[in-house]
Each structure stands twice: as C-alpha cells, then as structure tokens.
Design an enzyme around this catalytic site. Structure first.
Site, PDB file in Angstrom:
ATOM      1  N   LYS A 193       0.807  -1.228   0.188  1.00  0.00           N
ATOM      2  CA  LYS A 193      -0.014   0.088  -0.106  1.00  0.00           C
ATOM      3  C   LYS A 193       1.024   1.197   0.070  1.00  0.00           C
ATOM      4  CE  LYS A 193      -4.466  -1.634   0.862  1.00  0.00           C
ATOM      5  NZ  LYS A 193      -5.691  -1.786   1.861  1.00  0.00           N
ATOM      6  N   ARG A 224      -3.922 -10.334   3.940  1.00  0.00           N
ATOM      7  CA  ARG A 224      -4.313 -10.222   2.486  1.00  0.00           C
ATOM      8  C   ARG A 224      -3.101  -9.497   1.833  1.00  0.00           C
ATOM      9  NH1 ARG A 224      -5.927  -6.498  -1.187  1.00  0.00           N
ATOM     10  NH2 ARG A 224      -7.314  -7.368  -3.061  1.00  0.00           N
TER      11      ARG A 224
END
Ligand SMILES: Nc1nc2ncc(COP(=O)(O)O)nc2c(=O)[nH]1
Length: 282
Positions: free
Chosen positions: A222, A261
């Site tokens: 991210k 994840r």
C-alpha cells in the site's frame, strides 16, 4: 498461545491465514493490468496456491483512490471465469466485490467468502444477500467510494472511530441475518485513512479485539509503505514493498491475527511459519 478464531466455511490452519490477491483489473494500485486476462489470472492464482496461499481473493474492481467503477457486466466478466476455474482446481476463493449481484454469481461459481471493502454500505442489498448465501463475509471499515475517500480521512481518534463505525456495520450485518461465526473484520488500511492513520491503527491493532471477531490485515504494497520507503519525493514502487509488507505480516502473526491479504504469498507464508515456530513451547 492465543487461539486463532475459526470462520465457518473457511480453512482453519491454526496460524495466521494467508489470502493471496488476484486483481483482475486494469488499474489496481499495485498490480493493475497484470492479471486482466483470465488465463493469466488463473495461472497467477495457481502460483499463489503453490506458494502456500490458503485463500485466493479475486477482485474485478480497482479501489485505488480516484478509480472509476466498472459496470456490473464488466465486473462479472472479469471475476467469474477466474473464480470458476480456481474453484474447479480445488482452491478456496473469496470474491472482492461491493455488489450483491457479483456476490451471488461468485458463490454460484464456487466462492466461499464475500470480501466487501464497503462493509455493506455500497449496496443496500449486500447484507441480506450474504445472509441468504450463507458464506463467510469480510466486513471492512469504509467511508465512501474512491473518488471522495480522502475527504473522509478526518478523525479525532482513528482507532476508536474505526471500531465504533465497524460495530455499526457489524450490527447491521448480524441484523440482516449473517451468522457471527461467518464474520471477519478489517480496519481498511488506506480507505479514508492517511498514512498516519494507518500507522496508528497498526500500533494499536490489538484494540480491534474488542469487536470479538477475526481480524484481517490488508496492508500489502500500500501507498503508505511506498511513502515510508521513498527516496526523497520519489515513492518506492508498490511491487518493491513486499519486504515491508512482510514485516507487517510478522506483526499480524505475533498478534495472532486471523489473516493477512497479500500479493507476494511465499515470503509472508514463510514469515508466519517462523513466528509460529517461535511461539511453540520449548
Ligand atoms: N479486505 C480487504 N480487501 C481489499 N481489497 C482491495 C484493496 C486494495 O489494494 P489492492 O488494490 O492492492 O488489492 N485493499 C483491501 C483491504 O485492505 N482489505
């Protein structure tokens, strides 16, 4: 050693579960376009399973800030062939969707979990649909679609407010008929959250335990990691953030969180194996 909760209908490996990401999109933040072709996506899913993924998360809509939404037909066309093929090969598949119609079709194609980044807020029919489908449901903290996500990134105390808002979403999920033993929560890193909010949530991740539900960590590749690892004002490319992502998987495993994840499965699966070994009695 803290017990890791079991989610009905999903694997229970007795350690932090690894969810491998297959984004069948042209524009996802970290791997947009790489797996748009269904055959490539299926092949990638098989590779992630071979690397140790317990679940494959198949998504057809990019949630990157500013992304435009694909229409329903496009999203269905992207995910269904991949879900069908991976399920046929014996994989446990979740579908990353905010649409109840996609959830229904995905479960018909074999999906065992609905990963809804909107936590039931994007589609009013989602919660009742998931209740009827009787599959696992991942409820993520969310404050709105990508185009106005950052205007929503305002908190007095991000951890307290994420917990409070998640509790509202979860109460609605249970009221709609979703069994609590099929629920997983996710604080939604990067969704209506600045880098500082993400780091604060990570520092205080244990506080989410008050919700009494399994927690999934979705931080892989991210932007807040790209920014941490930037060279001056040049952000580290997302694909070069797998080591930093793995460091946060170590945190997840040390806190015995339900799952992570991730895009790069093997390094994260290996990190969990190491932390699990350390946690064994001598
Ligand atoms: N449950 C869950 N699902 C998600 N789906 C997509 C993205 C966006 O990241 P990607 O485009 O790199 O997959 N992040 C999450 C997340 O944090 N949690």
């Amino acid at each position: 050693m803290k017990e890791i909760p079991v989610v009905t209908g999903l694997p229970a490996p007795g350690r932090t579960l690894v969810m491998g990401v297959v984004n069948v999109t042209p524009d996802s933040f970290s791997d947009g376009g790489e797996w748009l072709d269904p055959d490539d996506a299926v092949r990638h899913g098989h590779d992630l399973i071979a690397e140790g993924a317990d679940v494959i998360d198949v998504g057809g809509e990019s949630t990157r800030p500013g992304a435009t939404r694909p229409d329903l037909e496009t999203e269905l066309r992207r995910v269904l062939p991949v879900i069908t093929e991976l399920t046929r090969a014996g994989a446990v598949v979740s579908v990353d969707t905010m649409r109840s119609e996609v959830a229904t079709a995905a479960v018909e194609a074999g999906a065992k979990m609905i990963n809804d980044v909107s936590g039931g807020r994007a589609d009013p029919a989602m919660l009742s649909t998931v209740a009827e489908l009787e599959v696992a449901y991942l409820c993520m903290h969310w404050r709105g679609h990508s185009e106005d996500m950052f205007s929503q990134a305002v908190y007095d105390d991000v951890v307290t407010e994420v917990i409070t808002e998640l509790r509202v979403q979860l109460d609605q999920a249970v009221a709609a008929g979703i069994a609590p033993d099929r629920l997983v929560v996710d604080p939604g890193f990067g969704f209506a959250k600045t880098a500082d909010h993400n780091w604060e949530l990570l520092r205080r991740i244990d506080e989410l335990a008050v919700l009494g539900l399994p927690v999934l960590l979705g931080v892989s590749r991210k932007r807040f990691l790209s920014r941490l690892l930037a060279d001056g004002d040049r952000l580290r490319p997302a694909r070069q953030c797998d080591d930093a992502s793995m460091a946060l998987t170590v945190v997840a495993a040390q806190h015995r969180l339900w799952g992570v994840r991730v895009h790069a499965v093997r390094p994260n699966r290996d990190a969990i194996a190491v932390i699990d070994q350390l946690a064994q009695p001598g």
